[in-house]
Design a protein around this motif. Structure first.
Motif, short mmCIF file in Angstrom:
data_model
loop_
_atom_site.label_atom_id
_atom_site.label_comp_id
_atom_site.label_asym_id
_atom_site.label_seq_id
_atom_site.Cartn_x
_atom_site.Cartn_y
_atom_site.Cartn_z
N SER A 184 0.87 -1.18 0.00
CA SER A 184 0.00 0.00 0.00
C SER A 184 0.90 1.22 0.00
N ASP A 185 1.21 1.73 -1.17
CA ASP A 185 2.07 2.91 -1.30
C ASP A 185 1.67 3.67 -2.57
N THR A 186 0.40 3.50 -2.96
CA THR A 186 -0.13 4.18 -4.14
C THR A 186 -1.46 4.81 -3.74
N GLY A 187 -2.26 5.18 -4.73
CA GLY A 187 -3.53 5.83 -4.40
C GLY A 187 -4.71 5.11 -5.01
N MET A 188 -5.89 5.72 -4.81
CA MET A 188 -7.09 5.21 -5.48
C MET A 188 -7.85 6.41 -6.03
N GLY A 199 -0.12 -0.47 -12.87
CA GLY A 199 1.12 -0.10 -13.53
C GLY A 199 1.80 1.03 -12.80
N LEU A 200 3.12 1.04 -12.87
CA LEU A 200 3.93 2.11 -12.30
C LEU A 200 4.91 2.54 -13.38
N ARG A 201 5.31 3.80 -13.36
CA ARG A 201 6.31 4.20 -14.34
C ARG A 201 7.72 3.97 -13.81
N GLY A 402 1.13 7.05 -12.53
CA GLY A 402 2.29 7.73 -13.07
C GLY A 402 3.50 7.69 -12.16
N GLY A 403 3.29 7.33 -10.89
CA GLY A 403 4.37 7.31 -9.93
C GLY A 403 5.29 6.10 -10.13
N SER A 404 6.33 6.05 -9.32
CA SER A 404 7.31 4.98 -9.45
C SER A 404 7.60 4.32 -8.11
N ILE A 405 7.65 3.02 -8.10
CA ILE A 405 8.21 2.28 -6.97
C ILE A 405 9.16 1.27 -7.61
N PRO A 406 10.39 1.74 -7.90
CA PRO A 406 11.30 0.96 -8.75
C PRO A 406 11.54 -0.46 -8.25
N ALA A 430 -1.64 15.29 -1.19
CA ALA A 430 -0.44 16.14 -1.20
C ALA A 430 0.83 15.42 -0.74
N ILE A 431 1.02 14.19 -1.22
CA ILE A 431 2.29 13.52 -0.89
C ILE A 431 3.44 14.27 -1.57
N HIS A 432 4.56 14.33 -0.91
CA HIS A 432 5.77 15.07 -1.33
C HIS A 432 5.57 16.59 -1.28
N1 BES Z 1 4.65 6.09 -2.93
C1 BES Z 1 5.38 6.79 -3.92
C2 BES Z 1 5.06 6.36 -5.32
C3 BES Z 1 3.63 6.48 -5.78
C4 BES Z 1 2.75 7.37 -5.20
C5 BES Z 1 3.21 5.69 -6.80
C6 BES Z 1 1.43 7.45 -5.64
C7 BES Z 1 1.92 5.77 -7.26
C8 BES Z 1 1.03 6.66 -6.67
C9 BES Z 1 6.86 6.61 -3.65
O1 BES Z 1 7.19 6.82 -2.30
C10 BES Z 1 7.65 7.62 -4.41
O2 BES Z 1 7.53 8.78 -4.13
N2 BES Z 1 8.44 7.20 -5.39
C11 BES Z 1 9.32 8.06 -6.08
C12 BES Z 1 10.42 7.30 -6.75
C13 BES Z 1 11.64 7.09 -5.90
C14 BES Z 1 12.70 6.37 -6.70
C15 BES Z 1 12.18 8.36 -5.33
C16 BES Z 1 8.58 8.80 -7.16
O3 BES Z 1 7.63 8.29 -7.77
O4 BES Z 1 8.98 9.94 -7.40
#
Ligand code: BES
Ligand code: MN
Ligand code: MN
Length: 462
Positions: A184-188, A199-201, A402-406, A430-432
């Protein structure tokens, strides 16, 4: 599981207070000033897993920040769920834009969260979402309903590229053996419409340095006669997109997986309102690659964005100067089949090639990772969908984020298992950004939904 609902109702104040305590520790992985706090947070996560009912918990040292590993093995012949999450958080700046301090969590009501949301850095990304799994385990242990084995792997470097986690996964394949990975590290989509991220980028993150003269110069005496690194950098960056907002790096799109018209039509069915989207961001219009709509631009298409740019004089008043150097941090979001190391190389070659003779250019790769897509006919996906359907009253919609969890692509490569992304955050959380928050509704709904995933996953695995 009517019981989980009443268990959550009965214990919700404690669940919220425990999360608030965790959020008070400023576990900023990017800034070494916080390194003791990051380590303290690992310890707090360890204690919480022990209390929730893990039989074995340890703090695993790595070349970087520690990884908290915990497990409860009830029967080796039953399936094993591996839960991944991260206890590190993004830096809180700019501090002055927070309406309450980032590490002094408070509950405030918002339009989208009438029941209140916890405002704090890491509330949604990812401490709050990670802790839902700890509380779901507590419930399953207390009620004797844990239907399978569970392993936890909670890291402290996700926000800075998960270097130590790759190191750890490569060395601990047996220990981490599992049948499905749950994150659980994404959204809905919204609190009325659950979705499952399919999918994740990927990502390639680089820093560039443009050097002109060997020292800062008087902009009158030298202006016009030498290359100004800031002017040149701006021009070089501008040239990376054409008038249609396509990226101009040769070879950049060669491996991009194009979606069929049917797939794009399917995507367009997810609820989305462009006016609301613009309104939420105070924008007169959106902007992006020609030929694609907003929901495609931010998920199935690769991008290139400057994340930071600096050089010269930015202090108070005016200073007439031509700086010796200019810098920028640039991220490229990638889609499946684009290889991040290859893209980093293509970028580097191209960026150096477009520099005029009056400057020298250096490109320093930071980190990166591959994108990910997962099918919707797996047992894991079906179990997640059944769980959401039960707690939200309607099925979840598959959505590519569109986010990434590599690390997710690495899990598939090294551990050979699929990841299910059950995110409970909202884009508006408002994450980040300043004022990150996580809805109380979302937090409790997550705790309610997770045990159902276990139940259906085990049922469908039989
Ligand atoms: N949890 C996020 C990624 C995320 C958030 C994916 C919401 C999908 C929806 C994760 O903590 C994150 O911020 N990842 C970074 C990449 C990382 C290599 C710094 C990102 O996506 O910028
Ligand atoms: Mn995260
Ligand atoms: Mn993040």
């Amino acid at each position: 599981m009517e019981n989980i609902k009443s268990y959550v109702q009965q214990h919700k104040d404690r669940f919220i207070n425990e999360l608030i305590e965790l959020l008070k520790i400023p576990s900023v992985s990017a800034d070494t000033a916080y390194s003791q706090d990051v380590i303290d947070t690992a310890e707090a996560v360890k204690v919480s897993l022990e209390k929730a009912g893990c039989d074995f918990v340890e703090i695993c040292d790595t070349p970087g920040y520690p990884i908290v590993y915990g497990e409860k093995i009830i029967d080796k012949s039953l399936p094993t769920v591996l839960v991944y999450g991260h206890y590190d958080v993004q830096p809180p700046d700019p501090l002055e834009l927070w309406t309450s301090p980032p590490f002094e969590p408070v509950i405030k009501k918002t339009e989208i969260h009438p029941e209140g949301a916890i405002f704090a850095r890491g509330s949604c990304d990812d401490k709050g979402q990670m802790y839902m799994h700890v509380k779901a385990l507590e419930y399953m242990v207390q009620s004797n309903t844990l239907p399978c084995n569970v392993k936890f792997m909670i890291e402290g470097e996700e926000e800075v590229g998960s270097k130590s986690l790759s190191w750890f996964v490569e060395r601990n394949q047996e220990k981490l053996k599992n049948d499905v990975i749950l994150i659980s590290d994404t959204g809905m989509i919204s609190n009325q419409q659950p979705s499952i991220t399919t999918g994740l980028r990927g990502l390639s993150y680089v820093e560039v340095e443009v050097t002109g003269p060997n020292r800062d110069l008087h902009s009158g005496l030298y202006g016009g006669a030498v290359a100004n690194p800031i002017n040149i950098l701006a021009k070089m960056i501008a040239s990376l997109h054409d008038d249609d907002n396509h990226i101009t790096i040769p070879g950049f799109y060669d491996k991009v997986q194009e979606l069929s018209l049917e797939e794009r039509a399917e995507m367009a069915k997810a609820p989305f309102n462009l006016d609301d989207y613009k309104k939420a961001l105070d924008l007169k219009d959106v902007y992006g690659e020609k030929g694609y709509v907003t929901n495609e631009r931010n998920s199935i298409r690769p991008t290139l964005d400057v994340n930071g740019i600096w050089g010269g004089y930015t202090g108070e008043g005016a200073k007439t100067v031509i700086a010796s150097k200019a810098f920028a941090k640039i991220s490229m979001r990638l889609v499946p089949n684009q290889d991040w190391e290859e893209i980093t190389e293509l970028f580097t070659k191209h960026f150096i090639s477009i520099a005029p003779a009056g400057v020298t250019v250096k490109v320093k790769p930071h980190h990166g990772g591959q994108g990910y897509v997962t099918p919707i006919d797996s047992i894991g996906y079906k179990a997640a969908n059944m769980a959401y359907t039960e707690t939200f009253g309607i099925p979840a919609i598959p959505v590519r984020s569109g986010g990434s969890i590599p690390i997710v692509a690495l899990f598939e490569k090294e551990l050979k298992s699929k990841t299910i992304l059950m995110g409970f955050g909202l884009d508006s959380d408002a994450i980040h950004s300043p004022n990150e928050h996580f809805g109380i509704f979302n937090y409790l709904k997550g705790i309610e939904t997770i045990p159902l995933f276990y139940k259906y996953f085990v049922e469908l695995s039989k």
